[in-house]
Design an enzyme around this catalytic site. Structure first.
Site, PDB file in Angstrom:
ATOM      1  N   ASP A  38       0.826  -1.203   0.000  1.00 51.04           N
ATOM      2  CA  ASP A  38       0.000   0.000   0.000  1.00 51.04           C
ATOM      3  C   ASP A  38       0.860   1.252   0.000  1.00 51.04           C
ATOM      4  OD1 ASP A  38      -2.361  -1.299  -0.032  1.00 51.04           O
ATOM      5  OD2 ASP A  38      -2.723  -1.192   2.125  1.00 51.04           O
ATOM      6  N   LYS A  60      -3.654   3.550  -3.477  1.00 51.02           N
ATOM      7  CA  LYS A  60      -4.268   4.646  -4.238  1.00 51.02           C
ATOM      8  C   LYS A  60      -3.200   5.404  -5.005  1.00 51.02           C
ATOM      9  CE  LYS A  60      -7.799   5.424  -0.797  1.00 51.02           C
ATOM     10  NZ  LYS A  60      -7.955   6.119   0.458  1.00 51.02           N
ATOM     11  N   MET A 175      -8.579   8.518  10.167  1.00 48.81           N
ATOM     12  CA  MET A 175      -9.269   9.075   8.990  1.00 48.81           C
ATOM     13  C   MET A 175     -10.218  10.186   9.411  1.00 48.81           C
ATOM     14  SD  MET A 175      -9.973   5.427   7.101  1.00 48.81           S
ATOM     15  CE  MET A 175     -10.472   4.568   8.587  1.00 48.81           C
TER      16      MET A 175
HETATM   17  N1  SAH Z   1      -3.937   0.077   9.420  1.00 51.11           N
HETATM   18  C1  SAH Z   1      -3.526   1.412   9.748  1.00 51.11           C
HETATM   19  C2  SAH Z   1      -4.630   2.419   9.603  1.00 51.11           C
HETATM   20  C3  SAH Z   1      -5.122   2.608   8.181  1.00 51.11           C
HETATM   21  S1  SAH Z   1      -6.416   3.784   8.048  1.00 51.11           S
HETATM   22  C4  SAH Z   1      -2.967   1.413  11.165  1.00 51.11           C
HETATM   23  O1  SAH Z   1      -3.110   0.430  11.882  1.00 51.11           O
HETATM   24  O2  SAH Z   1      -2.358   2.407  11.552  1.00 51.11           O
HETATM   25  C5  SAH Z   1      -5.529   5.222   7.579  1.00 51.11           C
HETATM   26  C6  SAH Z   1      -5.584   6.250   8.693  1.00 51.11           C
HETATM   27  O3  SAH Z   1      -4.662   5.871   9.696  1.00 51.11           O
HETATM   28  C7  SAH Z   1      -5.178   7.621   8.285  1.00 51.11           C
HETATM   29  O4  SAH Z   1      -6.251   8.363   7.731  1.00 51.11           O
HETATM   30  C8  SAH Z   1      -4.736   8.231   9.596  1.00 51.11           C
HETATM   31  O5  SAH Z   1      -5.833   8.635  10.373  1.00 51.11           O
HETATM   32  C9  SAH Z   1      -4.127   7.023  10.285  1.00 51.11           C
HETATM   33  N2  SAH Z   1      -2.677   6.996  10.078  1.00 51.11           N
HETATM   34  C10 SAH Z   1      -1.962   6.071   9.426  1.00 51.11           C
HETATM   35  N3  SAH Z   1      -0.644   6.353   9.489  1.00 51.11           N
HETATM   36  C11 SAH Z   1      -0.550   7.484  10.217  1.00 51.11           C
HETATM   37  C12 SAH Z   1       0.530   8.276  10.645  1.00 51.11           C
HETATM   38  N4  SAH Z   1       1.793   7.955  10.324  1.00 51.11           N
HETATM   39  N5  SAH Z   1       0.292   9.376  11.386  1.00 51.11           N
HETATM   40  C13 SAH Z   1      -0.986   9.706  11.720  1.00 51.11           C
HETATM   41  N6  SAH Z   1      -2.042   8.998  11.332  1.00 51.11           N
HETATM   42  C14 SAH Z   1      -1.835   7.897  10.592  1.00 51.11           C
END
Ligand code: SAH
Length: 501
Positions: A38, A60, A175
């Site tokens: 991803d 994406k 998100m």
């Molecule tokens: N599976 C991922 C989440 C995916 S959903 C996990 O466990 O972290 C994607 C959302 O995760 C983003 O919109 C944001 O809200 C959050 N996110 C992912 N990476 C991030 C980061 N480095 N810093 C802040 N938010 C993050």
């Protein structure tokens, strides 16, 4: 075998800092036949993949639709059925808002075996890097991970705002940036205290992480003012105020500084990792590349006669590795050097020698050829054979001085340093640099010639030692700091001292 063919591994890559990838994820990436990945995976996450592995981006793309979930599922099934070992690499944890559950179900339905490798999820990691503990004995004995539903693909599922408002602990929204205003209003409308501390964390654990703190009532305005964008995490709860006493990321010595590393890519990783660990944003702009030359007749002749040399001089870590490669190609090993005095130009070179089983007899105090000449004063070489194994384009100070003392000197080029074409994205990123580090004259010459007027003029130049500094000045640039010890640690020390000014 740490990976099984025909199996799909649903692997979490962590939140962005490469250091937060699990040992198991790295092991699987290194072994996989194919990796489907991803967008939000850490920089360099796939560096350890096999050279012949297939790496497929399924995230994406700006302005283009993402690969539909069914198609990703179908591809995973197909690859596994073909008997390949498959890693499905996702940001954070695969089962936390990562659609890993859906992919697992699709695999099970197709009769394909899978394993799940958890990752460090953003909700925990970004908060921790912001100095916010999601639970605290005094403030929060529960934490909820909530989706803010900014994923446009997802049909609206109404959250239970009454339950969330009454939740006795920290609310962490994934998100949640786009709909922050609406969501905050919904929470307040359902009875959550608008004065409750809140924070937004952008690009948590990546270089350039930003955090803004406010209250539930004012966070949306603060986020808009600071132009906080995705990916970002929203933390709502009294724990958000703990950041004041627990903030640590921003206190690291090179936080907020951009440092350009110009070493050859193969050698840059150690320096780059150390700089990142100190908080710097690192731009790797390798100016040179090492091209081994150990197939040459002169190297073969030197290796065949290696037992006849009274003294063997090595002038770089690369040279040591390549000499041992050449020895191995001739079916020999460290014992071939048993009778010789072995000299290393500096501790870096001596360290690599030690790795090959040789403790250097001579390592000068200062790490330039002149100092090595001095350090060799006590070694009897008159009328004896000496080997200087080094780069093709090195200076002749050492061989000349040894010849003057009556030695019969063979100089062999183990490698050549050739110019690396600069990556345009890296050049663009380098324009904002606070520091450019130079570890050799050849990097100075090659980089300044390659960049021309795109050399970041306002950056302070850090040089590893006087020879490199002289080349910097020849190129019409100014040296801001020079290392006192002419090696990479010395260079780091000089940079840190300058940054602390
Ligand atoms: N599976 C991922 C989440 C995916 S959903 C996990 O466990 O972290 C994607 C959302 O995760 C983003 O919109 C944001 O809200 C959050 N996110 C992912 N990476 C991030 C980061 N480095 N810093 C802040 N938010 C993050």
């Amino acid at each position: 075998m740490s990976i099984r063919p025909g199996v799909v591994y649903l692997v979490g890559a962590g939140p962005g800092d490469p250091g937060l990838m699990t040992a198991r994820s790295l092991e699987l990436i290194a072994a996989a036949d194919v990796v489907y990945y991803d967008r939000l995976i850490p920089p360099g996450a796939l560096d350890g993949a096999r050279g012949d592995a297939e790496l497929v981006y399924v995230g994406k793309r700006p302005g283009a639709p993402a690969m539909p979930q069914e198609e990703i599922g179908a591809r995973l099934v197909e690859a596994a059925r073909a008997g390949r070992s498959v890693v499905r690499l996702k940001g954070g944890d695969p089962f936390v808002f990562g659609r890993g559950g859906e992919e697992g179900e699709a695999l099970r339905a197709a009769g394909v075996e899978f394993e799940v490798v958890p990752g460090v999820t953003a909700g925990v990691a970004a908060s921790a890097y912001a100095g916010i503990p999601v639970t605290h004995r005094d403030d929060a004995s529960a934490v909820a991970f909530v989706t803010g539903h900014e994923d446009p693909e997802k049909a609206e599922t109404a959250l239970d705002w009454d339950a969330l408002a009454a939740f006795p602990g920290t609310l962490v929204f994934y998100m949640g940036v786009k709909r922050l205003g609406e969501n905050a209003a919904a929470l307040i409308g359902a009875g959550r205290d608008p004065e409750q501390p809140a924070a937004a964390i952008e690009r948590g654990t990546w270089s350039g992480q930003r955090t803004v703190t406010a209250t539930l009532g004012t966070l949306a305005a603060a986020v808009e003012r600071e132009a906080i964008g995705a990916p970002a995490l929203i933390v709502i709860g009294d724990v958000a105020a703990r950041r004041e006493g627990l903030e640590w990321l921003e206190r690291r010595p090179l936080h907020g500084r951009t440092v350009v590393v110009t070493r050859a890519r193969a050698q840059a990783s150690g320096l780059a990792a150390t700089l990142r660990g100190l908080g710097a944003r690192v731009v790797e702009l390798p100016a040179i590349r090492i091209e081994p030359r150990i197939e040459s007749a002169e190297v073969r002749a030197a290796v065949a006669a290696v037992g006849e040399y009274a003294l063997v001089c090595l002038t770089s870590p690369n040279g040591v590795d390549l000499l041992f490669e050449a020895l191995a190609a001739a079916g020999r090993d460290a014992r071939a050097l048993a009778g010789a005095t072995v000299a290393a130009i500096g501790p870096g070179t001596a360290r690599v020698l030690a790795r090959h089983g040789i403790v250097a007899d001579v390592v000068p105090e200062r790490f330039v050829a002149e100092a090595l000449v001095e350090a060799l004063a006590g070694v009897a070489i008159e009328g004896r054979r000496v080997l200087v194994a080094r780069a093709a384009e090195a200076r002749d100070v050492l061989p000349d001085a040894l010849r003057e003392r009556g030695a019969s000197v063979d100089v062999v080029a183990l490698y050549e340093t050739v110019r690396e074409a600069p990556d345009q994205d890296a050049v663009a990123a380098a324009q904002a640099a606070d520091y450019v580090t130079f570890t050799s004259s050849s990097t100075v010459r090659n980089l300044t010639e390659a960049l021309g007027d795109r050399f970041p003029g306002s950056a302070r130049i850090v040089s590893i030692g006087p020879i490199t500094s002289a080349t910097v000045r020849e190129a019409g640039l100014e040296v801001a700091v020079e290392a006192e010890r002419y090696d990479v640690e010395g260079l780091l020390g000089a940079l840190l001292a300058d940054a602390a000014r």
